[in-house]
Design an enzyme around this catalytic site. Structure first.
Site, PDB file in Angstrom:
ATOM      1  N   ASP A 162     -16.327 -66.294 -31.690  1.00 56.15           N
ATOM      2  CA  ASP A 162     -15.911 -66.538 -30.209  1.00 56.15           C
ATOM      3  C   ASP A 162     -15.738 -67.867 -29.816  1.00 56.15           C
ATOM      4  O   ASP A 162     -14.698 -68.473 -29.168  1.00 56.15           O
ATOM      5  CB  ASP A 162     -16.271 -65.484 -29.183  1.00 56.15           C
ATOM      6  CG  ASP A 162     -16.011 -64.255 -29.253  1.00 56.15           C
ATOM      7  OD1 ASP A 162     -15.034 -64.011 -29.743  1.00 56.15           O
ATOM      8  OD2 ASP A 162     -16.960 -63.367 -28.811  1.00 56.15           O
ATOM      9  N   ARG A 194     -19.624 -56.291 -37.830  1.00 58.89           N
ATOM     10  CA  ARG A 194     -20.784 -55.538 -37.586  1.00 58.89           C
ATOM     11  C   ARG A 194     -20.655 -54.497 -36.698  1.00 58.89           C
ATOM     12  O   ARG A 194     -20.165 -54.657 -35.799  1.00 58.89           O
ATOM     13  CB  ARG A 194     -21.802 -56.615 -37.110  1.00 58.89           C
ATOM     14  CG  ARG A 194     -22.410 -57.522 -37.930  1.00 58.89           C
ATOM     15  CD  ARG A 194     -23.526 -57.926 -37.499  1.00 58.89           C
ATOM     16  NE  ARG A 194     -23.884 -58.828 -35.975  1.00 58.89           N
ATOM     17  CZ  ARG A 194     -24.966 -59.296 -35.323  1.00 58.89           C
ATOM     18  NH1 ARG A 194     -25.806 -59.122 -36.229  1.00 58.89           N
ATOM     19  NH2 ARG A 194     -24.812 -59.769 -34.211  1.00 58.89           N
ATOM     20  N   THR A 249     -25.173 -49.839 -35.298  1.00 57.17           N
ATOM     21  CA  THR A 249     -26.213 -49.854 -36.360  1.00 57.17           C
ATOM     22  C   THR A 249     -26.303 -51.382 -37.019  1.00 57.17           C
ATOM     23  O   THR A 249     -27.354 -51.534 -37.562  1.00 57.17           O
ATOM     24  CB  THR A 249     -25.597 -49.250 -37.397  1.00 57.17           C
ATOM     25  OG1 THR A 249     -24.446 -49.780 -37.995  1.00 57.17           O
ATOM     26  CG2 THR A 249     -25.395 -47.778 -37.307  1.00 57.17           C
ATOM     27  N   ASP A 285     -21.888 -66.374 -29.994  1.00 51.14           N
ATOM     28  CA  ASP A 285     -21.012 -65.599 -31.018  1.00 51.14           C
ATOM     29  C   ASP A 285     -19.999 -67.042 -31.557  1.00 51.14           C
ATOM     30  O   ASP A 285     -19.188 -67.160 -30.942  1.00 51.14           O
ATOM     31  CB  ASP A 285     -20.015 -64.638 -30.399  1.00 51.14           C
ATOM     32  CG  ASP A 285     -19.273 -63.994 -31.571  1.00 51.14           C
ATOM     33  OD1 ASP A 285     -19.425 -62.777 -31.475  1.00 51.14           O
ATOM     34  OD2 ASP A 285     -18.380 -64.679 -32.124  1.00 51.14           O
TER      35      ASP A 285
HETATM   36  N1  URA Z   1     -23.216 -63.774 -35.236  1.00 54.40           N
HETATM   37  C1  URA Z   1     -23.043 -64.641 -34.462  1.00 54.40           C
HETATM   38  O1  URA Z   1     -21.968 -65.247 -34.048  1.00 54.40           O
HETATM   39  N2  URA Z   1     -24.093 -65.093 -33.695  1.00 54.40           N
HETATM   40  C2  URA Z   1     -25.025 -64.546 -33.676  1.00 54.40           C
HETATM   41  O2  URA Z   1     -26.115 -65.080 -33.053  1.00 54.40           O
HETATM   42  C3  URA Z   1     -25.438 -63.589 -34.898  1.00 54.40           C
HETATM   43  C4  URA Z   1     -24.561 -63.146 -35.519  1.00 54.40           C
END
Ligand code: URA
Length: 209
Positions: A203, A104, A108, A200
């Site tokens: 992570d 991502r 943007t 995330d």
């Molecule tokens: N990707 C993630 O890992 N967590 C989110 O909350 C949104 C996208």
């Protein structure tokens, strides 16, 4: 419009709660994602076609059913999607596995492709696209377009934590795709993260933060 299935099985909901908890470390997080992959896999394969065969039991001949040779592929969106593959694969071991790498753009929030390797015969396979997090829907939208450009005709999407905004986008752009999620959360924050979500997923799975 594609069907939205919220998998409200108690085991799924229980494991999602454990996954959300910030105290859950990478080892347990991985185990949970694996188990959830399996449980979601059970739901997404519910309508696989069957054919009747005959087998000889120790007692008599039995008319019985087996899966009618459906060709499947599991395609995780890298990197967090990887964690769900083995659980689904344990249910459908003959499935092939492709990979789509998207990140991502932090400004943007648009999806940028950096890797794509799909089974050579993916156009003849039903694809299960997996990503634990279904937030803006931009990555999933890009992955679905990519799969369709390669000739894939039947796609199901399997995610764990979702937001309505993403679901609306995919139902509008891809009305042919059935969606399976464990939960639909409240909203997204300014960084495109799901609230309350689980942070995330990549992570937390790989322990990179
Ligand atoms: N990707 C993630 O890992 N967590 C989110 O909350 C949104 C996208």
């Amino acid at each position: 419009m594609g069907k939205l299935t919220i998998v409200d099985h108690p085991l799924v909901q229980h494991k999602i709660s454990l996954l959300r908890d910030e105290q859950t470390g990478p080892k347990e997080f991985r185990e949970l994602v694996h188990e959830l992959g399996m449980l979601m896999g059970y739901e997404v394969t519910r309508d696989l076609p069957l054919k009747e065969i005959e087998v000889k039991t120790p007692v008599a001949m039995a008319k019985t059913k087996v899966i009618a040779g459906k060709k499947l592929a599991i395609v995780p969106i890298l990197r967090a999607g990887l964690g769900m593959v083995d659980g689904i694969l344990s249910l459908i071991p003959a499935a092939k596995v492709g990979h789509i790498g998207l990140y991502r753009d932090p400004e943007t929030l648009e999806a940028v492709e950096y890797y794509c390797k799909l089974p050579f015969d993916c156009a003849e396979r039903d694809v299960i696209l997996v990503d634990p997090m279904f937030a803006t829907g931009n990555s999933i939208n890009a992955a679905l377009h990519l799969l369709k450009n390669k000739g894939v005709k039947h796609i199901k999407l399997v995610c764990l934590v979702s937001a309505q905004q993403g679901i609306d986008l995919i139902q509008k752009e891809h009305p042919d795709v059935d969606i399976y999620v464990a939960v639909v959360d409240e909203c997204l924050n300014d960084h495109g993260y799901i609230v309350p979500g689980l942070g995330d997923a990549g992570d937390r799975y790989f322990g990179t933060k």
